[in-house]
Write an enzyme that holds these catalytic residues in place. Sequence first.
Site, mmCIF file in Angstrom:
data_model
loop_
_atom_site.group_PDB
_atom_site.id
_atom_site.type_symbol
_atom_site.label_atom_id
_atom_site.label_comp_id
_atom_site.label_asym_id
_atom_site.label_seq_id
_atom_site.Cartn_x
_atom_site.Cartn_y
_atom_site.Cartn_z
ATOM 1 N N HIS A 44 2.378 6.551 -10.607
ATOM 2 C CA HIS A 44 3.315 5.423 -10.513
ATOM 3 C C HIS A 44 4.709 5.900 -10.098
ATOM 4 O O HIS A 44 5.709 5.274 -10.425
ATOM 5 C CB HIS A 44 3.366 4.633 -11.832
ATOM 6 C CG HIS A 44 2.096 3.854 -12.085
ATOM 7 N ND1 HIS A 44 1.865 2.618 -11.539
ATOM 8 C CD2 HIS A 44 0.991 4.170 -12.790
ATOM 9 C CE1 HIS A 44 0.670 2.183 -11.933
ATOM 10 N NE2 HIS A 44 0.117 3.122 -12.681
ATOM 11 N N SER A 138 -9.760 6.653 -5.126
ATOM 12 C CA SER A 138 -9.259 6.236 -3.821
ATOM 13 C C SER A 138 -10.326 6.047 -2.749
ATOM 14 O O SER A 138 -10.194 6.501 -1.624
ATOM 15 C CB SER A 138 -8.257 7.282 -3.336
ATOM 16 O OG SER A 138 -7.067 6.668 -3.091
ATOM 17 N N SER A 139 -11.366 5.325 -3.138
ATOM 18 C CA SER A 139 -12.379 4.975 -2.124
ATOM 19 C C SER A 139 -11.731 4.125 -1.035
ATOM 20 O O SER A 139 -12.087 4.234 0.145
ATOM 21 C CB SER A 139 -13.543 4.219 -2.769
ATOM 22 O OG SER A 139 -13.129 2.957 -3.255
ATOM 23 N N ASP A 185 -2.149 7.811 -1.699
ATOM 24 C CA ASP A 185 -3.594 7.904 -1.427
ATOM 25 C C ASP A 185 -3.877 8.119 0.052
ATOM 26 O O ASP A 185 -4.699 8.958 0.437
ATOM 27 C CB ASP A 185 -4.302 6.630 -1.903
ATOM 28 C CG ASP A 185 -4.120 6.392 -3.387
ATOM 29 O OD1 ASP A 185 -3.591 7.298 -4.072
ATOM 30 O OD2 ASP A 185 -4.493 5.307 -3.872
ATOM 31 N N TYR A 235 -0.335 -3.652 -11.789
ATOM 32 C CA TYR A 235 0.279 -2.708 -10.846
ATOM 33 C C TYR A 235 1.476 -3.372 -10.164
ATOM 34 O O TYR A 235 2.578 -2.818 -10.110
ATOM 35 C CB TYR A 235 -0.778 -2.292 -9.815
ATOM 36 C CG TYR A 235 -0.359 -1.181 -8.888
ATOM 37 C CD1 TYR A 235 -0.732 0.136 -9.144
ATOM 38 C CD2 TYR A 235 0.387 -1.441 -7.743
ATOM 39 C CE1 TYR A 235 -0.356 1.166 -8.286
ATOM 40 C CE2 TYR A 235 0.764 -0.417 -6.883
ATOM 41 C CZ TYR A 235 0.386 0.877 -7.162
ATOM 42 O OH TYR A 235 0.756 1.884 -6.313
HETATM 43 P P1 ADP Z 1 -10.384 2.868 -5.536
HETATM 44 O O1 ADP Z 1 -9.674 3.576 -6.615
HETATM 45 O O2 ADP Z 1 -11.801 3.307 -5.450
HETATM 46 O O3 ADP Z 1 -9.674 2.937 -4.216
HETATM 47 P P2 ADP Z 1 -9.767 0.063 -5.318
HETATM 48 O O4 ADP Z 1 -10.050 -1.062 -6.253
HETATM 49 O O5 ADP Z 1 -8.365 0.317 -4.888
HETATM 50 O O6 ADP Z 1 -10.411 1.352 -5.976
HETATM 51 O O7 ADP Z 1 -10.614 -0.140 -3.985
HETATM 52 C C1 ADP Z 1 -11.972 -0.418 -4.064
HETATM 53 C C2 ADP Z 1 -12.327 -1.440 -2.997
HETATM 54 O O8 ADP Z 1 -12.289 -0.824 -1.698
HETATM 55 C C3 ADP Z 1 -13.757 -1.933 -3.139
HETATM 56 O O9 ADP Z 1 -13.838 -3.024 -4.027
HETATM 57 C C4 ADP Z 1 -14.092 -2.334 -1.716
HETATM 58 O O10 ADP Z 1 -13.578 -3.621 -1.418
HETATM 59 C C5 ADP Z 1 -13.330 -1.317 -0.883
HETATM 60 N N1 ADP Z 1 -14.178 -0.158 -0.509
HETATM 61 C C6 ADP Z 1 -13.965 1.129 -0.793
HETATM 62 N N2 ADP Z 1 -14.925 1.918 -0.261
HETATM 63 C C7 ADP Z 1 -15.764 1.106 0.387
HETATM 64 C C8 ADP Z 1 -16.969 1.295 1.147
HETATM 65 N N3 ADP Z 1 -17.506 2.501 1.341
HETATM 66 N N4 ADP Z 1 -17.555 0.203 1.656
HETATM 67 C C9 ADP Z 1 -17.035 -1.022 1.482
HETATM 68 N N5 ADP Z 1 -15.932 -1.266 0.781
HETATM 69 C C10 ADP Z 1 -15.292 -0.229 0.236
#
Ligand code: ADP
Length: 390
Positions: A44, A138-139, A185, A235
């Site tokens: 943060h 951070s997907s 990220d 957030y």
């Molecule tokens: P994170 O910490 O994993 O980034 P977030 O809530 O910020 O968590 O982001 C997750 C969102 O990103 C998922 O709900 C989806 O909408 C999107 N996302 C991430 N990776 C993928 C993927 N491989 N395919 C489709 N959507 C994805």
Amino acid sequence: MACKFGSEHDLIKAAVNIFMKEFKGQVPEVAACAPGRVNLIGDHTDYNDGFVFPMALPLLTVIVGKKNDADKCVVVTEAKDADKPVKVEFSVPTTGSLAPGTPKWANYVKGIVQYFKGTVVGFNAVIVTSVPIGGGLSSSASLEVSLYTFLEALTGETDTLRKDKALLCQKAEHEFAKMPCGIMDQFISVMGQAGTALLIDCRSMQETAIPITDPEIAVIITNSNVKRSLASSAYAERRAQCQAAAKALGKSSLRDANENEIDGLREKDPLLYKRAKHVVTENKRTEQAAEALKAGDLQKFGELMVASHESLKTDYEVSCKELDELVAAALEVDGVLGSRMTGGGFGGCTVTLAPKKTAENVIANMKKKYEGEPVFYIMEPAEGTRVLTI
Ligand code: ADP
């Protein structure tokens, strides 16, 4: 046992197989990937122009695809946790702008297609990932950055500077996913370097690479598998509180405030004081942690991690029972250097620094003490986004 995750090779193979099924008779020609990340300390702080200290992970989002000569973007995700449908189709943004909508996951894709610095052509693509979705590693940034790199490889338009690429990916997340995230990220997903964590000054966008080379030390990431819907509203609320605190102090951001200056808020606005205190002390801890790592003082690094968790819990109020339980369980094990929540909070992951020889004990104790179903990763710092060979 720590979790096994797909290698780059496995992910490419899986993506190619899905592509050939979804787009019958076609073979993908272009592939790119980008990593998830764990933040070792400095949470943060990025949206306060401050310091963060993440490392890129060997957990990856991989995209494969090819041009389709149809002015359409057709994208499939294999992610089980994404909302449905898993296949979307939209026009290349030539005239009208793209707009966010449903499914939500496609907003990340549309945002990148919209802000790509170059001429997007129609393409078919498949996304696979080993980054847990919504797990705080951070997907979403790895999706944005891998798609940007994929579009560069597809179009040959590679003039965007790496830092601008991170900023455009952040813009996609702000405008299309409606998440007012900081730059950490996307920055680490673009700039990550194998074997090092990056101390990032989020104001100047300058990074300092600091090696994590001690072969005896493990970075253990624990996914609590908790995600609260309140996370994104909280957030945004924290972000607004930081702006209000900076304004009350006559500063453009909390980066410019020190502990003496924020003292004036203590009586006047105790809540803003607590928020500002976290940011100001966390910036200091993050710089000190980078110095400690450079000097090989892991004991000190661990102490700063523990202080950071306490600050996120008490002053910033973004931890939760599950994260506190996991941190406490890790710290009970002899030899553990430090442990803290990592990322936005209200669920997601913790990160623990411990001698490798204690890692199995740490995992066993966390499993024993934690009521939920945690997933563990033992990780080394990996490199940032890149084009892949199919
Ligand atoms: P994170 O910490 O994993 O980034 P977030 O809530 O910020 O968590 O982001 C997750 C969102 O990103 C998922 O709900 C989806 O909408 C999107 N996302 C991430 N990776 C993928 C993927 N491989 N395919 C489709 N959507 C994805």
